[in-house]
Design a protein around this motif. Sequence first.
Motif, PDB file in Angstrom:
ATOM      1  N   LEU A  39     -38.796 -15.536   1.077  1.00  0.00           N
ATOM      2  CA  LEU A  39     -39.122 -16.686   0.497  1.00  0.00           C
ATOM      3  C   LEU A  39     -39.741 -16.713  -1.125  1.00  0.00           C
ATOM      4  O   LEU A  39     -39.166 -17.346  -1.862  1.00  0.00           O
ATOM      5  N   VAL A  40     -40.712 -15.866  -1.042  1.00  0.00           N
ATOM      6  CA  VAL A  40     -41.601 -15.757  -2.342  1.00  0.00           C
ATOM      7  C   VAL A  40     -40.700 -15.124  -3.281  1.00  0.00           C
ATOM      8  O   VAL A  40     -40.423 -15.760  -4.277  1.00  0.00           O
ATOM      9  N   HIS A  41     -40.086 -14.265  -2.973  1.00  0.00           N
ATOM     10  CA  HIS A  41     -38.940 -13.327  -3.767  1.00  0.00           C
ATOM     11  C   HIS A  41     -38.132 -14.153  -4.149  1.00  0.00           C
ATOM     12  O   HIS A  41     -37.596 -14.307  -5.466  1.00  0.00           O
ATOM     13  N   GLY A  42     -37.207 -15.120  -3.387  1.00  0.00           N
ATOM     14  CA  GLY A  42     -36.143 -15.988  -3.654  1.00  0.00           C
ATOM     15  C   GLY A  42     -36.734 -17.136  -4.811  1.00  0.00           C
ATOM     16  O   GLY A  42     -36.004 -17.611  -5.697  1.00  0.00           O
ATOM     17  N   GLY A  47     -37.547 -18.932 -10.636  1.00  0.00           N
ATOM     18  CA  GLY A  47     -38.322 -19.385 -11.727  1.00  0.00           C
ATOM     19  C   GLY A  47     -39.826 -19.948 -11.535  1.00  0.00           C
ATOM     20  O   GLY A  47     -40.648 -19.983 -12.425  1.00  0.00           O
ATOM     21  N   LEU A  48     -40.291 -19.822 -10.104  1.00  0.00           N
ATOM     22  CA  LEU A  48     -41.607 -20.330  -9.897  1.00  0.00           C
ATOM     23  C   LEU A  48     -42.675 -19.283 -10.282  1.00  0.00           C
ATOM     24  O   LEU A  48     -42.443 -18.212 -10.159  1.00  0.00           O
ATOM     25  N   PRO A 121     -30.387 -30.994  -8.334  1.00  0.00           N
ATOM     26  CA  PRO A 121     -29.575 -30.422  -7.121  1.00  0.00           C
ATOM     27  C   PRO A 121     -29.836 -28.938  -6.829  1.00  0.00           C
ATOM     28  O   PRO A 121     -29.873 -28.636  -5.631  1.00  0.00           O
ATOM     29  N   ASP A 122     -30.020 -27.983  -7.752  1.00  0.00           N
ATOM     30  CA  ASP A 122     -30.097 -26.628  -7.341  1.00  0.00           C
ATOM     31  C   ASP A 122     -31.443 -26.383  -6.729  1.00  0.00           C
ATOM     32  O   ASP A 122     -31.907 -25.107  -6.237  1.00  0.00           O
ATOM     33  N   ARG A 123     -32.380 -27.229  -6.649  1.00  0.00           N
ATOM     34  CA  ARG A 123     -33.812 -26.989  -6.118  1.00  0.00           C
ATOM     35  C   ARG A 123     -33.940 -27.928  -4.949  1.00  0.00           C
ATOM     36  O   ARG A 123     -35.100 -27.893  -4.341  1.00  0.00           O
ATOM     37  N   ARG A 124     -32.968 -28.244  -4.204  1.00  0.00           N
ATOM     38  CA  ARG A 124     -33.180 -29.041  -2.939  1.00  0.00           C
ATOM     39  C   ARG A 124     -32.486 -27.862  -1.891  1.00  0.00           C
ATOM     40  O   ARG A 124     -31.440 -27.412  -1.999  1.00  0.00           O
ATOM     41  N   PHE A 125     -33.287 -27.701  -0.815  1.00  0.00           N
ATOM     42  CA  PHE A 125     -32.959 -26.657   0.053  1.00  0.00           C
ATOM     43  C   PHE A 125     -32.926 -27.150   1.475  1.00  0.00           C
ATOM     44  O   PHE A 125     -34.006 -28.081   1.820  1.00  0.00           O
ATOM     45  N   LEU A 126     -32.042 -26.872   2.499  1.00  0.00           N
ATOM     46  CA  LEU A 126     -32.058 -27.362   3.880  1.00  0.00           C
ATOM     47  C   LEU A 126     -32.391 -26.192   4.732  1.00  0.00           C
ATOM     48  O   LEU A 126     -31.932 -25.082   4.772  1.00  0.00           O
ATOM     49  N   ASP A 142     -29.405 -19.187   0.790  1.00  0.00           N
ATOM     50  CA  ASP A 142     -29.154 -18.995  -0.646  1.00  0.00           C
ATOM     51  C   ASP A 142     -30.415 -18.442  -1.327  1.00  0.00           C
ATOM     52  O   ASP A 142     -30.176 -17.565  -2.271  1.00  0.00           O
ATOM     53  N   LEU A 143     -31.545 -18.616  -0.920  1.00  0.00           N
ATOM     54  CA  LEU A 143     -32.842 -18.335  -1.530  1.00  0.00           C
ATOM     55  C   LEU A 143     -33.295 -16.780  -1.025  1.00  0.00           C
ATOM     56  O   LEU A 143     -33.645 -16.003  -1.751  1.00  0.00           O
ATOM     57  N   THR A 144     -33.146 -16.870   0.300  1.00  0.00           N
ATOM     58  CA  THR A 144     -33.660 -15.637   1.146  1.00  0.00           C
ATOM     59  C   THR A 144     -32.530 -14.591   1.361  1.00  0.00           C
ATOM     60  O   THR A 144     -33.080 -13.439   1.675  1.00  0.00           O
TER      61      THR A 144
END
Length: 518
Positions: A39-42, A47-48, A121-126, A142-144
Motif C-alpha cells: 500500500l505504501v509503494h502504491g 504522489g503521496l 475520483p482517481d483517489r477513491r478506493f474500495l 489498483d494500488l497494490t
Amino acid sequence: MGTLGFWRLAQADPEWIAVVDPDGTQHRAGDLLARSNRLVHGLRELGLKPGDGICGLAPNGADGLVLYLAALQAGWYYTPVNWHLTGHEIAYIVSDSEAKAFFVHPRHLKDGAIGAEAIEPDRRFLLGEAGDEGAGFRPVADLTDGQPDTAPADRTAGATMHYTSGTTGKPKGVRRRLNGLDPDDAAELMTFLLGLFGITPGRPNAHLVTSPSYHTAVTQFGGTALHMGHTLIYMDRWDAEEMLRLCERHRVTSSHMVPTHFKRLLSLPEKTRERYDLSSLTWMIHAAAPCPVPVKWAMFEWWGDCVYEYYAATEGGGTLATPEGWKSHPGTVGSAWPISELLIADDQGEAVATGTPGTIYMKMMGVPFEYKGDPAKTAANRLKDYFTVGDIGYLDEDGFLYLCDRKADMIISGGANIYPAEIENELMVHPKVADVAVFGIPDEEWGEQIKAVVEPAEGVRPGPELVAELLASLEGRLARMKWPKTVDFIAEMPREPNGKLLKRKLRDPYWEGHDRAI
C-alpha cells in the motif's frame, strides 16, 4: 530502542497471529506487513509524500488496520472516519483533512460515496476482496497489485489525526507535528502509555478491541498493544456475553472499556457470568465516562484487581487510577501521568484550593497539538501551556483527581451549581435502570430545573410507580435540591459506541426558543 514496533516484530516472526477479525479470520503478521508495504509503494506512485494524509471508512478489522500500518511507516497522517456520520459529514472530514486518498469498505458504501465527492475520483478506493464493486471507486487492488512486499525506502513515522466529536460546532482534527523518527522507534515510544498500566510486551498476550477503531483511545490502545507484540481480537459490535466468550477463547489479557459495558456485564444472570473462565484478564482499562463507585466495586469483586481507570483527551495528557490507587481513593479518576501535569483553575484562570471544583487543565511533555485550521479554538482552550476540554473537577490532598461534570452540562438552579454526573451515578446503580441521563431544562422561577431521562432495565415497565421508586432510592444519598423534578423514559439512550452520551440530542428540544446561561 530496537525490540518493539509492529514492522520489526512482523519481520522477526511473520507467523505470529497478529489479528483476529470479528468473523474469526486470523491474519499472520507477515501478511499484514506485506499488505501495508504494498500500500505504501502504491500510494507513493499516486504522489503521496510525508506530511500528506489519508482517510479510511472501515469497520473493525484488518482492512482498517492495514491503512494505519501503512500511514505510520510512510510519514502520513491517518484519519479513521466515524462510520455513524452522514455522507455530508464524512465529506467535511475528507475535505478538511486534505486527504490525498480515501478508502471505503463496501459495508459503508452508501454514505462513503457521498463523502468521496470531496476528493478526486482517481483517489477513491474500495476496500475488500477483488470483485467488490462500487460506483465511482477504484478497487484497492489498483494500488497494490504488482507492488513489492518489501519495506519501502526512506521510512519515517506518521501519526493518526483524529477528529474531535464536534459537540460544539464542526469537528476539528487534532494534529501533531511529525517527529521524523524511524517508525518502529516511534511505535516503541508509544508503548510508554501502556507501560503506565504495567502492561508488558510479548506473547502470549491478547488485546480485545470492544469499540469502534475510529475513536482515539481505541486506536491508541489497540495499535500500541500490537506494537508490543499482542494479538488484537476485534469485536464488530459489543455484546456482554460475546465479550466473555472471546475473553475465555482467546485468553484475553487486556481491553479498553467504558462504564456502560460494566453495567451491562453486571446485569447478566449470575449463571452466565460464572460460565466463563476469565482468569487471563490482567489489565482491563476503562475511561470515557464517570463510573459509579458501586459499579466499580462490583467489577473488582468479580474480576479482581485488574481494573484500571484513566482520564485523558484526544488533545493529550491525563491521569491514571491503579486498582490500589482507586481503592484507597474511591471515585477518583487517578493522579497525573509522570509526563503530564494538572491545573484546576477558576473562571479567571487562577489556581483554586485543594478540594475546590474548577476547570481541569492538562499538559503533556512532548509535541504540542493544534486544532487543524482553527488557531482560534486552539488558543481559546489554552491557559498558559495547559489546555482544557471543558471538564470540571477537583484535586484532593494526595493529588488524585475527581470529576464533577462538563462545564456545558452543569445545571444552575436557583443560583446553585448542580453536577448532573453526581445524580446520574446515584440513579445508575438502581437495578431497574439500564442507563440514565440528567440535564437542566428551562424553569421560569429557578432558571433551570433537573430533568432525568431513564432507559429501564430489560423487562421493567416504565411509569409513575417506577418514578416514585427511583426518587425514593435517593433518600439519604442525595440532597433533595439535586433530585430530578421530572423523569422521562426512553427505549434506548443515544450513546456513541465508545460510551459517550449524546446529551444534546435529549436536551436541545427543551431549549428551543430559550437562551442557556452557558
